[in-house]
Design a protein around this motif. Sequence first.
Motif, PDB file in Angstrom:
ATOM      1  N   LEU A  89      -9.889  10.932   4.642  1.00 62.08           N
ATOM      2  CA  LEU A  89      -8.926   9.881   4.325  1.00 62.08           C
ATOM      3  C   LEU A  89      -7.627  10.455   3.765  1.00 62.08           C
ATOM      4  N   TRP A  90      -7.724  11.607   3.138  1.00 58.05           N
ATOM      5  CA  TRP A  90      -6.566  12.218   2.474  1.00 58.05           C
ATOM      6  C   TRP A  90      -5.521  12.636   3.508  1.00 58.05           C
ATOM      7  N   LEU A  91      -4.285  12.248   3.299  1.00 55.98           N
ATOM      8  CA  LEU A  91      -3.154  12.519   4.183  1.00 55.98           C
ATOM      9  C   LEU A  91      -3.306  11.854   5.554  1.00 55.98           C
ATOM     10  N   SER A  92      -4.077  10.781   5.592  1.00 50.15           N
ATOM     11  CA  SER A  92      -4.214  10.001   6.821  1.00 50.15           C
ATOM     12  C   SER A  92      -2.945   9.187   7.062  1.00 50.15           C
ATOM     13  N   ASP A  93      -2.888   8.526   8.214  1.00 49.58           N
ATOM     14  CA  ASP A  93      -1.744   7.649   8.499  1.00 49.58           C
ATOM     15  C   ASP A  93      -1.630   6.569   7.430  1.00 49.58           C
ATOM     16  N   ARG A  94      -2.773   6.088   6.963  1.00 48.34           N
ATOM     17  CA  ARG A  94      -2.784   5.062   5.919  1.00 48.34           C
ATOM     18  C   ARG A  94      -2.144   5.585   4.634  1.00 48.34           C
ATOM     19  N   HIS A  95      -2.458   6.810   4.281  1.00 52.12           N
ATOM     20  CA  HIS A  95      -1.901   7.440   3.082  1.00 52.12           C
ATOM     21  C   HIS A  95      -0.374   7.493   3.167  1.00 52.12           C
ATOM     22  N   HIS A  96       0.135   7.974   4.281  1.00 52.78           N
ATOM     23  CA  HIS A  96       1.582   8.081   4.456  1.00 52.78           C
ATOM     24  C   HIS A  96       2.235   6.693   4.509  1.00 52.78           C
ATOM     25  N   GLU A  97       1.519   5.735   5.088  1.00 51.10           N
ATOM     26  CA  GLU A  97       2.048   4.366   5.165  1.00 51.10           C
ATOM     27  C   GLU A  97       2.299   3.796   3.772  1.00 51.10           C
ATOM     28  N   ILE A  98       1.339   4.008   2.868  1.00 46.10           N
ATOM     29  CA  ILE A  98       1.497   3.497   1.503  1.00 46.10           C
ATOM     30  C   ILE A  98       2.676   4.170   0.821  1.00 46.10           C
ATOM     31  N   TYR A  99       2.767   5.488   0.973  1.00 42.73           N
ATOM     32  CA  TYR A  99       3.859   6.240   0.352  1.00 42.73           C
ATOM     33  C   TYR A  99       5.216   5.721   0.818  1.00 42.73           C
ATOM     34  N   ASN A 100       5.361   5.472   2.104  1.00 45.79           N
ATOM     35  CA  ASN A 100       6.648   5.055   2.667  1.00 45.79           C
ATOM     36  C   ASN A 100       6.956   3.582   2.402  1.00 45.79           C
ATOM     37  N   LYS A 101       5.926   2.805   2.150  1.00 48.20           N
ATOM     38  CA  LYS A 101       6.107   1.360   2.012  1.00 48.20           C
ATOM     39  C   LYS A 101       6.415   0.933   0.586  1.00 48.20           C
ATOM     40  N   ILE A 102       5.790   1.581  -0.394  1.00 44.25           N
ATOM     41  CA  ILE A 102       5.895   1.134  -1.780  1.00 44.25           C
ATOM     42  C   ILE A 102       7.231   1.554  -2.385  1.00 44.25           C
ATOM     43  N   ASN A 103       7.934   0.579  -2.950  1.00 43.89           N
ATOM     44  CA  ASN A 103       9.186   0.840  -3.655  1.00 43.89           C
ATOM     45  C   ASN A 103       8.898   0.823  -5.151  1.00 43.89           C
ATOM     46  N   THR A 104       9.065   1.959  -5.793  1.00 47.00           N
ATOM     47  CA  THR A 104       8.691   2.066  -7.204  1.00 47.00           C
ATOM     48  C   THR A 104       9.585   1.251  -8.141  1.00 47.00           C
ATOM     49  N   LYS A 105      10.693   0.748  -7.640  1.00 41.95           N
ATOM     50  CA  LYS A 105      11.530  -0.115  -8.478  1.00 41.95           C
ATOM     51  C   LYS A 105      10.785  -1.382  -8.886  1.00 41.95           C
ATOM     52  N   LEU A 106       9.757  -1.719  -8.121  1.00 45.15           N
ATOM     53  CA  LEU A 106       8.969  -2.919  -8.398  1.00 45.15           C
ATOM     54  C   LEU A 106       7.717  -2.617  -9.221  1.00 45.15           C
ATOM     55  N   ARG A 144      13.746   5.814 -14.258  1.00 43.87           N
ATOM     56  CA  ARG A 144      13.364   6.390 -12.975  1.00 43.87           C
ATOM     57  C   ARG A 144      14.590   6.848 -12.192  1.00 43.87           C
ATOM     58  N   ASN A 145      14.423   7.961 -11.509  1.00 46.44           N
ATOM     59  CA  ASN A 145      15.455   8.465 -10.596  1.00 46.44           C
ATOM     60  C   ASN A 145      14.908   8.510  -9.172  1.00 46.44           C
ATOM     61  N   TYR A 146      13.794   7.855  -8.913  1.00 43.27           N
ATOM     62  CA  TYR A 146      13.095   7.934  -7.635  1.00 43.27           C
ATOM     63  C   TYR A 146      12.708   6.536  -7.160  1.00 43.27           C
ATOM     64  N   THR A 147      12.533   6.381  -5.859  1.00 43.66           N
ATOM     65  CA  THR A 147      12.084   5.115  -5.272  1.00 43.66           C
ATOM     66  C   THR A 147      10.746   5.259  -4.559  1.00 43.66           C
ATOM     67  N   ARG A 148      10.272   6.499  -4.397  1.00 40.75           N
ATOM     68  CA  ARG A 148       8.963   6.761  -3.811  1.00 40.75           C
ATOM     69  C   ARG A 148       8.097   7.484  -4.832  1.00 40.75           C
ATOM     70  N   CYS A 149       6.808   7.144  -4.847  1.00 35.74           N
ATOM     71  CA  CYS A 149       5.892   7.760  -5.807  1.00 35.74           C
ATOM     72  C   CYS A 149       5.318   9.041  -5.195  1.00 35.74           C
ATOM     73  N   HIS A 150       5.961  10.163  -5.476  1.00 37.89           N
ATOM     74  CA  HIS A 150       5.548  11.447  -4.919  1.00 37.89           C
ATOM     75  C   HIS A 150       4.161  11.862  -5.420  1.00 37.89           C
ATOM     76  N   GLN A 151       3.782  11.353  -6.569  1.00 37.12           N
ATOM     77  CA  GLN A 151       2.479  11.698  -7.131  1.00 37.12           C
ATOM     78  C   GLN A 151       1.314  11.140  -6.315  1.00 37.12           C
ATOM     79  N   MET A 152       1.622  10.290  -5.328  1.00 34.94           N
ATOM     80  CA  MET A 152       0.569   9.783  -4.454  1.00 34.94           C
ATOM     81  C   MET A 152      -0.119  10.903  -3.681  1.00 34.94           C
TER      82      MET A 152
END
Length: 342
Positions: free
Chosen positions: A297-314, A252-260
Amino acid sequence: MYQNAEIVHWMRYQKTHTIMPVHADIDLTNICNQDCFYCNSAEFRARLPVQKKYTDYIKLLDQMSTWRAYKPNSYGTLHTLSFPGGGEPTVLNGYEKVLEHAIDLGFLISLTTNGTKLERLLEEVHVDKIRQMSWIGIDLDAGNEITYEKIRRSLTKTSFFQKVIYNARSLVDIGSKVDFKILLCDQNSTLEEISSIFEVSKHVGVRMVYFRPMIVNNKIFDMTDTIVDCIKKLAEKYQVQFKINLNKSLPRNYTRCHQMFQFPIFAADGEVYVCCENRGNSNFSIGSWYENDFRDLWLSDRHHEIYNKINTKLCQPCRPNFNNIQIQKIIDDPNQLDQLFV
């Protein structure tokens, strides 16, 4: 590459428009008639063995087909749907009606199945529509009944192996694009076992044999050069097309899952997940498609929250890994994106 560029383009201008995913997974059920030892959704299925009515999925498909009209400032197009299951999708009563409706709406669809109930598709859907499907991937995992049952463990008195072969051959005979999908592990990666896979694939006449390494407890099976060479030689011997997918193991070269923002999963529990490996994990749900209009629900605050919170290293090795790598490359070097729009 162009679809990956779309997500980066949207990241630049998301204040003026919203992006639609190009692809979505729809799970028709959490129930399965097999108990594969490697199943990555076994815990989810055991905890929540549910399925909706087929009419609920008809309503969902209708919402999907009108997404652009519902969100007029949308960027991109949802055009591809996969039916992979959290359980076995063909267990749902009326699954063939769902697939037919998706085809009638103009979606390019694919089905991943264990192949045990495909006769209902053959009996209820016109052959011309079945031929329109992008592909039908049958999880076979072995070319003989003994190894098949060691891996897939049918929940019946007799093995499904012969029935699956018959159904696959019936689909090939009408011109359907059928692939055999093989997850390689210790049990099926010897010369003898791989030979039996190619032999039965030749007999059935499938379009392709699709090999991937099995992942158990976050550990990827080692696809050695010896195994890869064996596959190549046997494919030439039997004159059967094949593909080996090692994308999940790429670093991996990324820490955020852009595919979300490109790849939602509409699961059988009624939730919309933005991670294909975390069905049933509420930390990855943006809300219920069953109780709400998912388009809100798509692109809601919840959606962005998950994207910003999840670290793909885990995260464990995953299906969108390759696309995420390509997207990150464009983010790191914007010139790659600009060249695509010249």
